[in-house]
Each structure stands twice: as structure tokens, then as C-alpha cells.
Design an enzyme around this catalytic site. Structure first.
Site, mmCIF file in Angstrom:
data_model
loop_
_atom_site.group_PDB
_atom_site.id
_atom_site.type_symbol
_atom_site.label_atom_id
_atom_site.label_comp_id
_atom_site.label_asym_id
_atom_site.label_seq_id
_atom_site.Cartn_x
_atom_site.Cartn_y
_atom_site.Cartn_z
ATOM 1 N N HIS A 188 40.912 40.577 7.539
ATOM 2 C CA HIS A 188 40.226 41.232 6.424
ATOM 3 C C HIS A 188 41.154 41.506 5.258
ATOM 4 C CE1 HIS A 188 37.042 41.723 9.393
ATOM 5 N NE2 HIS A 188 36.297 41.568 8.328
ATOM 6 N N ARG A 293 30.449 44.855 2.181
ATOM 7 C CA ARG A 293 31.086 45.306 3.422
ATOM 8 C C ARG A 293 31.221 46.830 3.353
ATOM 9 N NH1 ARG A 293 33.933 40.093 2.984
ATOM 10 N NH2 ARG A 293 33.948 39.100 5.022
ATOM 11 N N ARG A 329 25.595 45.490 4.173
ATOM 12 C CA ARG A 329 25.808 45.352 5.610
ATOM 13 C C ARG A 329 26.168 46.727 6.147
ATOM 14 N NH1 ARG A 329 30.483 41.742 7.949
ATOM 15 N NH2 ARG A 329 31.882 43.338 7.173
ATOM 16 N N GLU A 427 26.682 35.981 13.784
ATOM 17 C CA GLU A 427 28.136 35.776 13.881
ATOM 18 C C GLU A 427 28.615 35.784 15.326
ATOM 19 O OE1 GLU A 427 30.244 38.859 11.740
ATOM 20 O OE2 GLU A 427 28.800 40.393 12.316
ATOM 21 N N ARG A 461 40.811 35.868 15.526
ATOM 22 C CA ARG A 461 41.068 35.558 14.115
ATOM 23 C C ARG A 461 42.250 36.336 13.548
ATOM 24 N NH1 ARG A 461 35.798 38.423 11.119
ATOM 25 N NH2 ARG A 461 37.004 38.499 9.228
HETATM 26 C C1 PEP Z 1 32.105 37.097 9.106
HETATM 27 O O1 PEP Z 1 32.406 37.455 10.243
HETATM 28 O O2 PEP Z 1 32.032 35.909 8.746
HETATM 29 C C2 PEP Z 1 31.828 38.098 8.055
HETATM 30 C C3 PEP Z 1 31.351 37.746 6.894
HETATM 31 O O3 PEP Z 1 32.130 39.394 8.312
HETATM 32 P P1 PEP Z 1 33.619 39.966 8.408
HETATM 33 O O4 PEP Z 1 34.559 38.922 7.867
HETATM 34 O O5 PEP Z 1 33.668 41.222 7.607
HETATM 35 O O6 PEP Z 1 33.786 40.195 9.866
HETATM 36 MG MG MG Z 2 32.078 39.490 10.906
#
Ligand code: PEP
Ligand code: MG
Length: 542
Positions: A188, A293, A329, A427, A461
Site C-alpha cells: 500500500h 480507500r 470502500r 479480490e 504481496r
Molecule cells: C486490491 O486488492 O486490488 C485493491 C484494490 O485493494 P487494496 O490494494 O487496497 O487491497
Molecule cells: Mg484489496
């Protein structure tokens, strides 16, 4: 001149002085190398700085969220001057020859324990406040993110790592670029850098001697030039100017539709993290906000943001967007996005842990405050609500039920609650597999390709070692995206992509051919994507 390599997060060039950021040291050492008088002076300087910060926060909160919500910062200002508190700090410094950091954090702990043990509920609640002011002082003493360490001059910030909550607290107008030793390109913090259009490099091995030196961060070539040679500096400045010209050229695409040569039009929206990003959305002419977000509001706060505080921020965003769609969201906290006051336990597998909708459906009061704020703000424009990390129909039904409960409460209180479109983030592989059933419950899907890639490929990630394996172009991910779009359309849902993959120009044609209805990208990526869409001809066979 020295050259160091890393991995680029954003193609761009930053030129300027380096400022090394040190994390707040919570593991404060006891013994000081300084005299007690010197440590006391350090304390007094930090106390004055904290007063200044709190006065600023009070002013900001007063303007944004009203007097009642701002009052907490006045309480903190008074606590900072409390004689019992400062006497205790001084005593520890003198008696134990301790550092100011140690004296402050010990005093904070002792006072918090004392308040917590009192019978009076008001006094018990002061435990969190005294911890808070002590943490603020420790941060200042050790140069933490909210220490105001960014001076007047914009800098290239160099750090071991930055968490999302540290990043949101930094004054963006003072940042030319980021360089970190750790971190992953899918984190993030990286997403924030892209949103803010700040060139950034990760995986760079720096040392303390960099502080104050001039550097060129070259995002195109994944490197940093420390104390650049005159010729190199000149060529980088020229490259930077060219970038600016390119950006200016893209401005010509403003107000033009996102339409292919053969007439297929789609929505291009923007992703934001806070109200301050709306300016970027308008500057880049996005058609709406495809992902707000909202958890960044929580990360930027000292305590749970109240319904009132959230309402005023959502209303501000919705009003500024003047009728254009704003998809909020709901709270996606947990994993890498941690706010201390949630008191979330450390977990073995945070990405698979207690997070997002799982927290909201468990701690319903927190969730309801947010839903009430969203419903109230929706009376001022076009608002959609979107639930993250969904894996089952049950969760969506429960969340919708709470939404309706909030609406009924608001109406009973004589307040206005607007209409909101309801959608979910797709997701998780479970949501893809259940897309037909889930589509019966909602009006739209938004594909979160960042997490979808993580969960489909079983790749964390956040782990930089796995960056090379994290392949959002993997056929499994692309198949999931296609499957979701088709299932959504079968049941009358529109389907968008709000993960980083939406901005991937090499995939724009693929997504359009799959039938995607909306792409939501970081604000600076809107116009390049529009340019790409306008160059495509889907009538041609491939
Ligand atoms: C994602 O997971 O692709 C998303 C848009 O949300 P975040 O990156 O905030 O987890
Ligand atoms: Mg996400």
C-alpha cells in the site's frame, strides 16, 4: 558521484536533497550518554514541538470536523503541561540517568495504568490519552513520521521502510520522492506513492552518509545517483522537463470521452485514499471515484474516527465531485494497514487474518458508525458503498442488513439517508467462484487485482523476495477476471477493475475485449489510459 540500484515503483525523476527518516524507537534505552540537564532540555524541546503539533491538529480538526471532535487535542495540550506528569518524567531522568525517551514512555505507561485502575469511566478513558501524548513525545524525540521532521524544503525521503500509516501522515507537499531499503512494489505504501505521483524506488542499500546530499532518483532506470556529476544532473533535468511536457500534452485529452476508435466507451475513474486526493481526481479529469480507500482515514487518526468526523469527510468528497459517482470502500483495515488503537493482535498470517469485512462484521458498532456516515453523505451526491475481502453470500447479506439497519435508525432520528448503490470487491478466489450467486446480491463488482493476484497465486504481496513471482498477468488471474466480468453481466451487474492492473496499458485492450465497464486507476494514470483507449480498435480481429 555514486550509483545505487533498486526497483522502481513509478517512472519519474526526482532531484533534490536526501533526508533520512528514522522510525520512532519504541524500544527506548534506559541509560543516557548525556547529562540529566541535557536530557531534560531535550524533553522540553519535544514538549514545545508537541504543543505546536497539537495546536495545528486542533485548528485542522475544528475546521474539518467541528468543535466537539477537535476538543480532544485541547485535552492533550493540557495533559502535556500537567505538573504530575512532567515531574514524573524529570524524576526518572535525574534519578535513573535515563534518556528522555525512556522517561516519557515509562511515565506514560505508569499514568495509563493508574487511570485504567480508577472507578470513574471518564478517568479510565484518559489512559489512552496519556499513552497517546507519550507516544507523540517519543516520536518527536526519536524523529518519527509525525515529528514534523520534514522541514520547509522539499526532499527525497530515504527510509528503511514506511508503513501505510506513516506514509499518510507525511506532508506530501514536502516530498520529491521516496527511497526505501525494504518494501514490495505491491504494498500500500507503493500504491500511495503512485497515487501521489511521487517517483519511488525500493530495495536500495543506503547508509547514513546520504543525509543532506543531493540525489537524483531515476525511476525509469531503477537507480539513484548520489552527488550527481554536472552533466548527468543536466541530462536528468532535461528528462524531467520532457516528462512535464508530456504531462502537459495529455492535458489536451481532458473532457474527451474514453471511447475506442470503433465507438466502445467505458468509464475511467480514479482511486483515492483521502479527501486531499480529490484535487488530483479533478485535475486528471476522472469520471468518478472508483475506490475510496476509507481505511486511510482510520490510519491518519489517533482514535476511531467518529461518525461525525467521517460524515464531514465523505460529504466534502461527494460535494466536490458534484454528482459524479463516489465509491466508498468500507474499512479494509488489518494485514499491512494497522492502526494502533484497534489493538489488533499480531497474527501468523495477517493477509489471511482478521481484516476488512471480517472485523466489520465482528465489531459491528465500528462498522455501523461508518455505514451511517456514508448513508448521510450520500444525500449530497452519488454514492456507492463497496465491501472488501468478501468470500461468501452470507457476508454480503449481513453487511447489507447492517446497512439497512443504519438507514432505519437514521430515518427514525429524522435524518436524511440517501440511496446508495451496493457492490463488492472481487479480490478472493472464493468470490470469483461464487460470482453468479454474489451478483444476485449486489449492483456491481470491482475487481481488486492486487489481492486477487496474491490469493490466486498464493504469493504474499508484501514480501519483496516474491516480487519476481507476483505476476498479475498470470493466465489464472486473467481467467478469473474474465469469469467475474461474465458472471456479473449475466446477472445485470456492472464490473470494474480497481486494482493496480487496471492502469496497465498493455492490458487495456484485453480488458475492453472482456467487456469491462470501468477501470479505476491512480489519478495520474487516468489520462494515459484515456489516450490508450482512444487508440484502440476492437473491431479488428486479433
Ligand atoms: C486490491 O486488492 O486490488 C485493491 C484494490 O485493494 P487494496 O490494494 O487496497 O487491497
Ligand atoms: Mg484489496
Amino acid at each position: 558521484m555514486q550509483v545505487f540500484t533498486g526497483k522502481s515503483i513509478l517512472n519519474g525523476i526526482a532531484i533534490g536533497p536526501v533526508r533520512i527518516y528514522h522510525k520512532a524507537q519504541n524500544d527506548t534505552t534506559v541509560n543516557s550518554a548525556l547529562t540529566a540537564e541535557q536530557e531534560w532540555e531535550r524533553f522540553e524541546t519535544a514538549q514545545a514541538k508537541a504543543q505546536e503539533q497539537l495546536a495545528g491538529l486542533y485548528k485542522k480538526a475544528l475546521a474539518e470536523v467541528g468543535e466537539d471532535n477537535a476538543a480532544i487535542f485541547e485535552v492533550h495540550q493540557m495533559m502535556l503541561e500537567d505538573e504530575d506528569y512532567t515531574d514524573a518524567v524529570r524524576d526518572i531522568i535525574e534519578r535513573q540517568n535515563a534518556t528522555a525517551e525512556y522517561a516519557v514512555s515509562t511515565t506514560g505507561e505508569n499514568f495509563a495504568a493508574m487511570f485504567a485502575a480508577m472507578d470513574d469511566a471518564y478517568m479510565q478513558a484518559r489512559a489512552a490519552d496519556v499513552k497517546d501524548i507519550s507516544q507523540r513525545l517519543v516520536n518527536i524525540l526519536s524523529g518519527g513520521a509525525d515529528s514534523g521532521f520534514l522541514g520547509e524544503e522539499p526532499v527525497i525521503l530515504v527510509a528503511d521502510d514506511l508503513t501505510p500509516s506513516e506514509t499518510v501522515q507525511l506532508d506530501k507537499s514536502k516530498l520529491l520522492g521516496f527511497i526505501t531499503r525494504h518494501g514490495s512494489s505491491n504494498s500500500h505504501t507503493a500504491i500511495l506513492a503512485r497515487t501521489m505521483n511521487i517517483p519511488a524506488l525500493i530495495g536500495v542499500d543506503f547508509d547514513e552518509s546520504w543525509d543532506g546530499k543531493t540525489a537524483v532518483l531515476d525511476g525509469y532506470n531503477h537507480c539513484v545517483y548520489l552527488e550527481p556529476a554536472v552533466e548527468l544532473l543536466a541530462s536528468m533535468e532535461e528528462k524531467q522537463n520532457n516528462d512535464m511536457k508530456q504531462t502537459a500534452l495529455l492535458q489536451g485529452l481532458k473532457k474527451k470521452p474514453n471511447v475506442t476508435l470503433d465507438g466502445r466507451e467505458i468509464n475511467v475513474f480514479a482511486n483515492i485514499g483521502n479527501a486531499g486526493d480529490v484535487g488530483l481526481v479533478l485535475q486528471n479529469d476522472a469520471g468518478g471515484i472508483g475506490l475510496f480507500r476509507s481505511e486511510f482515514l482510520y490510519l491518519d487518526a489517533e482514535d476511531y474516527p467518529t461518525e461525525e468526523a467521517q460524515f464531514s469527510i465523505y460529504k466534502q468528497v461527494v460535494e466536490t465531485m458534484a454528482g459524479k459517482k463516489v465509491i466508498i470502500r468500507t474499512l479494509d483495515i488489518g494485514a499491512d494497514k494497522q492502526a494502533e488503537y484497534f489493538g489488533l493482535e499480531k497474527e501468523e498470517n495477517p493477509a489471511l487474518g482478521y481484516r476488512a469485512i471480517r472485523i466489520c462484521l465482528t465489531q459491528k458498532e465500528i462498522f455501523k458508525q461508518q455505514l451511517r456516515a456514508i448513508l448521510r453523505a450520500s444525500a449530497y451526491g452519488t454514492v456507492s458503498v463497496m465491501f472488501p475481502m468478501v468470500i461468501s453470500v452470507r457476508e454480503v447479506r449481513d453487511a447489507k442488513e447492517l446497512l439497512e439497519e443504519c438507514r432505519a435508525e437514521l430515518l427514525a432520528e429524522g435524518r436524511i439517508a440517501g440511496d446508495v448503490e451496493v457492490g463488492i470487491m472481487v479480490e478472493t478466489p472464493a468470490a470469483v467462484m461464487m460470482a453468479d450467486e454474489l451478483a444476485e446480491e449486489v449492483q456491481f463488482f470491482s475487481l481488486g487485482t492486487n489481492d486477487l493476484t496474491q490469493y490466486t497465486l498464493a504469493i504474499d504481496r508484501q514480501n519483496p523476495k516474491l516480487d519476481a513471482f507476483y505476476d498479475p498477468h498470470h493466465p489464472a488471474v486473467l481467467k478469473m477476471i474474465r469469469q467475474t466480468i461474465e458472471a456479473g453481466h449475466r446477472h445485470g451487474c456492472w464490473v470494474g477493475i480497481c486494482g493496480e492492473l487496471g492502469a496497465d496499458l498493455t492490458l487495456a485492450e484485453t480488458f475492453l475485449r472482456m467487456g469491462v465497464d470501468e477501470l479505476s486507476v491512480s489519478p495520474p494514470a487516468v489520462l494515459p489510459l484515456r489516450k490508450k483507449i482512444r487508440s484502440l480498435d476492437l473491431s479488428k480481429e486479433i
